[in-house]
Scaffold this motif. Structure first.
Motif, PDB file in Angstrom:
ATOM      1  N   CYS A  85       0.839  -1.215   0.000  1.00 37.23           N
ATOM      2  CA  CYS A  85       0.000   0.000   0.000  1.00 37.23           C
ATOM      3  C   CYS A  85       0.865   1.253   0.000  1.00 37.23           C
ATOM      4  O   CYS A  85       0.565   2.230  -0.697  1.00 37.23           O
ATOM      5  CB  CYS A  85      -0.916   0.002   1.232  1.00 37.23           C
ATOM      6  SG  CYS A  85      -2.248  -1.200   1.162  1.00 37.23           S
ATOM      7  N   THR A  89       1.218   4.252  -2.738  1.00 35.26           N
ATOM      8  CA  THR A  89       1.127   5.661  -2.333  1.00 35.26           C
ATOM      9  C   THR A  89       2.226   6.481  -2.993  1.00 35.26           C
ATOM     10  O   THR A  89       1.993   7.595  -3.482  1.00 35.26           O
ATOM     11  CB  THR A  89       1.234   5.787  -0.803  1.00 35.26           C
ATOM     12  OG1 THR A  89       0.208   5.011  -0.186  1.00 35.26           O
ATOM     13  CG2 THR A  89       1.107   7.240  -0.366  1.00 35.26           C
ATOM     14  N   SER A 150      -4.431   4.104   4.562  1.00 36.13           N
ATOM     15  CA  SER A 150      -5.082   5.408   4.569  1.00 36.13           C
ATOM     16  C   SER A 150      -4.302   6.403   3.723  1.00 36.13           C
ATOM     17  O   SER A 150      -4.888   7.227   3.005  1.00 36.13           O
ATOM     18  CB  SER A 150      -5.198   5.924   6.009  1.00 36.13           C
ATOM     19  OG  SER A 150      -5.810   7.195   6.042  1.00 36.13           O
ATOM     20  N   CYS A 153      -5.203   5.815   0.112  1.00 35.89           N
ATOM     21  CA  CYS A 153      -6.497   6.414  -0.242  1.00 35.89           C
ATOM     22  C   CYS A 153      -6.363   7.921  -0.437  1.00 35.89           C
ATOM     23  O   CYS A 153      -6.910   8.495  -1.391  1.00 35.89           O
ATOM     24  CB  CYS A 153      -7.522   6.124   0.851  1.00 35.89           C
ATOM     25  SG  CYS A 153      -7.987   4.382   1.010  1.00 35.89           S
ATOM     26  N   THR A 154      -5.611   8.573   0.455  1.00 32.48           N
ATOM     27  CA  THR A 154      -5.431  10.021   0.369  1.00 32.48           C
ATOM     28  C   THR A 154      -4.687  10.408  -0.910  1.00 32.48           C
ATOM     29  O   THR A 154      -5.073  11.351  -1.615  1.00 32.48           O
ATOM     30  CB  THR A 154      -4.657  10.534   1.599  1.00 32.48           C
ATOM     31  OG1 THR A 154      -5.354  10.150   2.787  1.00 32.48           O
ATOM     32  CG2 THR A 154      -4.520  12.039   1.562  1.00 32.48           C
ATOM     33  N   ILE A 183     -13.780   6.402  -3.474  1.00 30.62           N
ATOM     34  CA  ILE A 183     -12.565   6.169  -2.685  1.00 30.62           C
ATOM     35  C   ILE A 183     -12.741   6.715  -1.270  1.00 30.62           C
ATOM     36  O   ILE A 183     -12.317   6.097  -0.289  1.00 30.62           O
ATOM     37  CB  ILE A 183     -11.336   6.797  -3.363  1.00 30.62           C
ATOM     38  CG1 ILE A 183     -11.085   6.162  -4.729  1.00 30.62           C
ATOM     39  CG2 ILE A 183     -10.092   6.623  -2.483  1.00 30.62           C
ATOM     40  CD1 ILE A 183      -9.976   6.830  -5.524  1.00 30.62           C
ATOM     41  N   SER A 187     -12.495   4.652   2.089  1.00 29.95           N
ATOM     42  CA  SER A 187     -11.487   5.023   3.082  1.00 29.95           C
ATOM     43  C   SER A 187     -12.063   5.117   4.490  1.00 29.95           C
ATOM     44  O   SER A 187     -11.323   5.002   5.473  1.00 29.95           O
ATOM     45  CB  SER A 187     -10.838   6.350   2.702  1.00 29.95           C
ATOM     46  OG  SER A 187     -11.736   7.436   2.900  1.00 29.95           O
ATOM     47  N   VAL A 190     -11.214   2.356   6.531  1.00 33.64           N
ATOM     48  CA  VAL A 190      -9.788   2.228   6.862  1.00 33.64           C
ATOM     49  C   VAL A 190      -9.433   3.208   7.969  1.00 33.64           C
ATOM     50  O   VAL A 190      -9.035   2.829   9.061  1.00 33.64           O
ATOM     51  CB  VAL A 190      -8.904   2.490   5.621  1.00 33.64           C
ATOM     52  CG1 VAL A 190      -7.422   2.367   5.983  1.00 33.64           C
ATOM     53  CG2 VAL A 190      -9.254   1.521   4.501  1.00 33.64           C
ATOM     54  N   HIS A 191      -9.592   4.513   7.687  1.00 33.41           N
ATOM     55  CA  HIS A 191      -9.288   5.566   8.650  1.00 33.41           C
ATOM     56  C   HIS A 191      -9.908   6.855   8.146  1.00 33.41           C
ATOM     57  O   HIS A 191     -10.049   7.050   6.933  1.00 33.41           O
ATOM     58  CB  HIS A 191      -7.770   5.717   8.814  1.00 33.41           C
ATOM     59  CG  HIS A 191      -7.376   6.518  10.011  1.00 33.41           C
ATOM     60  ND1 HIS A 191      -7.244   7.881   9.971  1.00 33.41           N
ATOM     61  CD2 HIS A 191      -7.072   6.154  11.289  1.00 33.41           C
ATOM     62  CE1 HIS A 191      -6.885   8.332  11.171  1.00 33.41           C
ATOM     63  NE2 HIS A 191      -6.774   7.297  11.994  1.00 33.41           N
ATOM     64  N   ASN A 194      -8.512  10.419   5.457  1.00 32.39           N
ATOM     65  CA  ASN A 194      -8.763  10.770   4.061  1.00 32.39           C
ATOM     66  C   ASN A 194      -9.735  11.939   3.908  1.00 32.39           C
ATOM     67  O   ASN A 194      -9.682  12.675   2.918  1.00 32.39           O
ATOM     68  CB  ASN A 194      -9.283   9.545   3.317  1.00 32.39           C
ATOM     69  CG  ASN A 194      -9.438   9.759   1.840  1.00 32.39           C
ATOM     70  OD1 ASN A 194     -10.538   9.926   1.337  1.00 32.39           O
ATOM     71  ND2 ASN A 194      -8.324   9.787   1.129  1.00 32.39           N
TER      72      ASN A 194
END
Length: 350
Positions: A85, A89, A150, A153-154, A183, A187, A190-191, A194
């Motif tokens: 991941c 990123t 996370s 995703c961001t 997305i 997210s 996840v957290h 985002n």
């Protein structure tokens, strides 16, 4: 020189380099904090501490299968999941940096020469690799925690809004906004980190759609961005579940219907309202409204990963924080009701 080919090649090269380093330096077991809980929960799909991270657990469970039945290797392979991941990123960060660098150094009315290409790609390589091996990011990339996923995703969301910005005046450009909404919805599982990208997205849309910017226009765009953030943070994540709980309470205690009947009616009303909104926006030719409703649909679709919490809680796993097996305990799980609240501006109440 072909900008797209060089951009894609160098982006993937930086991502692969970072991923290899992350895997080589990954924790062999677990770190001394929440990672042990996440690894144990992901392996058996159990319920972690509030407010949960169901999508993270399900994806990490996939990586646990690479242990091939060797329980002693499960933690390592989940750490590899974070490394992958984090590598992705870096990929999106590289493309984001080159997109911004190109916007600064390149004009559509003249060709891109070799020197400009070197500057743009150099900025991407230096920026993405410097971030890759920064202390905080590298630390999260080698352990099974939510921050690596996370960050992915961001990075994906911000890269997507830049893709929209380039195509904003072309047909079907707003589908990138729908991708962003999906997305963001994913997210949440996840957290919540985002969600902080939303005000920046509002500003990018404002600057692209407005020919003459003003202080009040920028302020308005910021307020809209924070409003959307608040709507998702409280409206979607908590109050949607709270309304469902109130519906069920009314249908069971007042109307005498079966347990869960109110939730079913509430879900039907939500789906019906969204379908009618889409039909109305198409019929009346309201493009902005149509995009907003579709974005809401995809946020809810991504948010649906939290059904895993209800399903697994009803299976009574060994680790079952808050036991969110019904809509009321699930609401308490999402709102973190077991934690003591403190005033933000004054600190702890003595």
């Amino acid at each position: 020189m072909n900008y797209t080919k060089v951009n894609n090649m160098l982006g993937w090269l930086c991502a692969i380099m970072a991923t290899v380093v992350f895997i080589l330096t990954a924790e062999r077991t677990t770190s001394w904090w929440d990672t042990g809980e996440f690894i144990a929960s992901a392996y058996k799909l159990q319920i972690v501490h509030q407010p949960g991270a169901p999508l993270f657990l399900m994806l990490q469970n996939i990586f646990s299968n690479f242990a091939l039945g060797n329980v002693s290797q499960v933690a390592f392979w989940m750490n590899v999941g974070s490394a992958v991941c984090s590598g992705l990123t870096v990929l999106f960060l590289f493309w984001t940096i080159t997109a911004l660098a190109k916007k600064i150094t390149y004009s559509d009315n003249r060709p891109l020469d070799r020197n400009q290409l070197i500057k743009i790609m150099g900025a991407g390589v230096v920026g993405s690799l410097a971030y890759s091996f920064s202390d905080t990011f590298w630390y999260s990339a080698v352990e099974s925690e939510v921050y690596a996923m996370s960050s992915l995703c961001t990075a994906a969301v911000f890269w997507s809004i830049l893709k929209w910005e380039v195509r904003a005046n072309k047909p079907q450009a707003d589908r990138w906004l729908i991708v962003i909404a999906y997305i963001i919805g994913l997210s949440i599982g996840v957290h919540l980190l985002n969600l902080l990208v939303i005000p920046a997205i509002a500003l990018i849309i404002y600057f692209k759609k407005t020919e003459r910017t003003t202080f009040w226009g920028i302020s308005k765009a910021m307020l809209i961005g924070f409003g959307v953030l608040a709507l998702i943070l409280w409206g979607v994540i908590q109050y949607l579940i709270k309304f469902a709980a109130k519906f069920d309470l009314f249908f069971v205690n007042t109307l005498g219907l079966g347990f869960g009947s109110g939730i079913l009616v509430f879900v039907v009303l939500i789906i019906g309202t969204l379908i009618y909104g889409i039909h109305y926006s198409i019929k009346k030719g309201k493009a902005a409204l149509n995009t907003a409703i579709l974005a809401t649909c995809f946020i809810l679709l991504g948010y649906s990963s939290f059904t895993m919490v209800l399903i697994r809680a009803n299976a009574n796993p060994s680790l079952n924080n808050n036991d969110p097996e019904n809509i009321f305990s699930f609401l308490g799980y999402l709102s973190r009701e077991q934690y003591e609240s403190e005033t933000v501006n004054k600190g702890p109440i003595l």
